[in-house]
Design a protein around this motif. Sequence first.
Motif, PDB file in Angstrom:
ATOM      1  N   MET A   1      46.021 -10.361  29.059  1.00  0.00           N
ATOM      2  CA  MET A   1      47.042  -9.638  28.321  1.00  0.00           C
ATOM      3  C   MET A   1      47.067 -10.181  26.886  1.00  0.00           C
ATOM      4  O   MET A   1      47.172 -11.379  26.676  1.00  0.00           O
ATOM      5  CB  MET A   1      48.394  -9.815  29.002  1.00  0.00           C
ATOM      6  N   THR A   2      47.002  -9.274  25.943  1.00  0.00           N
ATOM      7  CA  THR A   2      46.993  -9.673  24.540  1.00  0.00           C
ATOM      8  C   THR A   2      48.408  -9.998  24.067  1.00  0.00           C
ATOM      9  O   THR A   2      49.388  -9.526  24.654  1.00  0.00           O
ATOM     10  CB  THR A   2      46.418  -8.540  23.664  1.00  0.00           C
ATOM     11  N   PRO A   3      48.539 -10.787  23.009  1.00  0.00           N
ATOM     12  CA  PRO A   3      49.872 -11.090  22.475  1.00  0.00           C
ATOM     13  C   PRO A   3      50.636  -9.828  22.070  1.00  0.00           C
ATOM     14  O   PRO A   3      51.848  -9.754  22.216  1.00  0.00           O
ATOM     15  CB  PRO A   3      49.583 -11.962  21.261  1.00  0.00           C
ATOM     16  N   LEU A   4      49.907  -8.820  21.597  1.00  0.00           N
ATOM     17  CA  LEU A   4      50.551  -7.570  21.211  1.00  0.00           C
ATOM     18  C   LEU A   4      51.187  -6.887  22.419  1.00  0.00           C
ATOM     19  O   LEU A   4      52.291  -6.352  22.332  1.00  0.00           O
ATOM     20  CB  LEU A   4      49.515  -6.650  20.554  1.00  0.00           C
ATOM     21  N   ARG A   5      50.506  -6.940  23.540  1.00  0.00           N
ATOM     22  CA  ARG A   5      51.061  -6.332  24.754  1.00  0.00           C
ATOM     23  C   ARG A   5      52.262  -7.120  25.285  1.00  0.00           C
ATOM     24  O   ARG A   5      53.155  -6.549  25.904  1.00  0.00           O
ATOM     25  CB  ARG A   5      49.989  -6.189  25.816  1.00  0.00           C
ATOM     26  N   VAL A   6      52.284  -8.412  25.042  1.00  0.00           N
ATOM     27  CA  VAL A   6      53.451  -9.213  25.422  1.00  0.00           C
ATOM     28  C   VAL A   6      54.662  -8.767  24.605  1.00  0.00           C
ATOM     29  O   VAL A   6      55.768  -8.614  25.135  1.00  0.00           O
ATOM     30  CB  VAL A   6      53.171 -10.718  25.231  1.00  0.00           C
ATOM     31  N   VAL A   7      54.458  -8.532  23.320  1.00  0.00           N
ATOM     32  CA  VAL A   7      55.545  -8.054  22.455  1.00  0.00           C
ATOM     33  C   VAL A   7      56.020  -6.679  22.923  1.00  0.00           C
ATOM     34  O   VAL A   7      57.221  -6.409  22.968  1.00  0.00           O
ATOM     35  CB  VAL A   7      55.099  -8.014  20.976  1.00  0.00           C
ATOM     36  N   VAL A   8      55.084  -5.814  23.291  1.00  0.00           N
ATOM     37  CA  VAL A   8      55.441  -4.487  23.807  1.00  0.00           C
ATOM     38  C   VAL A   8      56.300  -4.640  25.050  1.00  0.00           C
ATOM     39  O   VAL A   8      57.343  -3.986  25.181  1.00  0.00           O
ATOM     40  CB  VAL A   8      54.168  -3.658  24.110  1.00  0.00           C
ATOM     41  N   ALA A   9      55.893  -5.501  25.961  1.00  0.00           N
ATOM     42  CA  ALA A   9      56.659  -5.719  27.191  1.00  0.00           C
ATOM     43  C   ALA A   9      58.056  -6.247  26.890  1.00  0.00           C
ATOM     44  O   ALA A   9      59.043  -5.795  27.483  1.00  0.00           O
ATOM     45  CB  ALA A   9      55.915  -6.679  28.108  1.00  0.00           C
ATOM     46  N   LEU A  10      58.159  -7.175  25.949  1.00  0.00           N
ATOM     47  CA  LEU A  10      59.480  -7.718  25.595  1.00  0.00           C
ATOM     48  C   LEU A  10      60.376  -6.635  24.991  1.00  0.00           C
ATOM     49  O   LEU A  10      61.579  -6.597  25.276  1.00  0.00           O
ATOM     50  CB  LEU A  10      59.333  -8.890  24.633  1.00  0.00           C
ATOM     51  N   CYS A  11      59.792  -5.775  24.167  1.00  0.00           N
ATOM     52  CA  CYS A  11      60.567  -4.676  23.566  1.00  0.00           C
ATOM     53  C   CYS A  11      61.104  -3.741  24.640  1.00  0.00           C
ATOM     54  O   CYS A  11      62.206  -3.191  24.503  1.00  0.00           O
ATOM     55  CB  CYS A  11      59.708  -3.878  22.589  1.00  0.00           C
ATOM     56  N   LEU A  12      60.341  -3.529  25.694  1.00  0.00           N
ATOM     57  CA  LEU A  12      60.765  -2.618  26.751  1.00  0.00           C
ATOM     58  C   LEU A  12      61.705  -3.268  27.764  1.00  0.00           C
ATOM     59  O   LEU A  12      62.542  -2.590  28.363  1.00  0.00           O
ATOM     60  CB  LEU A  12      59.537  -2.039  27.459  1.00  0.00           C
ATOM     61  N   ILE A  13      61.594  -4.574  27.934  1.00  0.00           N
ATOM     62  CA  ILE A  13      62.425  -5.276  28.917  1.00  0.00           C
ATOM     63  C   ILE A  13      63.794  -5.656  28.357  1.00  0.00           C
ATOM     64  O   ILE A  13      64.790  -5.682  29.082  1.00  0.00           O
ATOM     65  CB  ILE A  13      61.684  -6.526  29.434  1.00  0.00           C
ATOM     66  N   ALA A  14      63.866  -5.927  27.060  1.00  0.00           N
ATOM     67  CA  ALA A  14      65.115  -6.404  26.436  1.00  0.00           C
ATOM     68  C   ALA A  14      66.330  -5.516  26.737  1.00  0.00           C
ATOM     69  O   ALA A  14      67.394  -6.035  27.109  1.00  0.00           O
ATOM     70  CB  ALA A  14      64.926  -6.569  24.934  1.00  0.00           C
ATOM     71  N   PRO A  15      66.234  -4.195  26.611  1.00  0.00           N
ATOM     72  CA  PRO A  15      67.413  -3.366  26.909  1.00  0.00           C
ATOM     73  C   PRO A  15      67.870  -3.477  28.366  1.00  0.00           C
ATOM     74  O   PRO A  15      69.078  -3.475  28.640  1.00  0.00           O
ATOM     75  CB  PRO A  15      66.947  -1.941  26.597  1.00  0.00           C
ATOM     76  N   PHE A  16      66.926  -3.595  29.292  1.00  0.00           N
ATOM     77  CA  PHE A  16      67.302  -3.727  30.698  1.00  0.00           C
ATOM     78  C   PHE A  16      68.063  -5.023  30.938  1.00  0.00           C
ATOM     79  O   PHE A  16      69.090  -5.034  31.616  1.00  0.00           O
ATOM     80  CB  PHE A  16      66.062  -3.678  31.601  1.00  0.00           C
TER      81      PHE A  16
END
Length: 83
Positions: free
Chosen positions: A1-16
């Motif tokens: 998993m690339t660092p960019l995809r980690v940021v994407v995941a964090l952006c999507l998980i934060a609201p939940f």
Amino acid sequence: MTPLRVVVALCLIAPFVAMLWVSSYARVEPKFAGMPFFYWYQMLWVVVSTGLTMVAYRLFQRDQRARAKSARAASARKEGGDL
């Protein structure tokens, strides 16, 4: 998993995480325009979630383009090496 995809995941998980952690916003004060914190906090997250989803989408697109470019370059090197 690339660092960019980690940021994407964090952006999507934060609201939940923000919405599921009810004890962090289950209160009346501070009020905003006469509206209890409980309600305006949730409405604020609608806007924040939209922004985070947009950022995640753009970052994911960038990552996809970079992966496709890398795959094309690897394929070209492989084809060039076989000749």
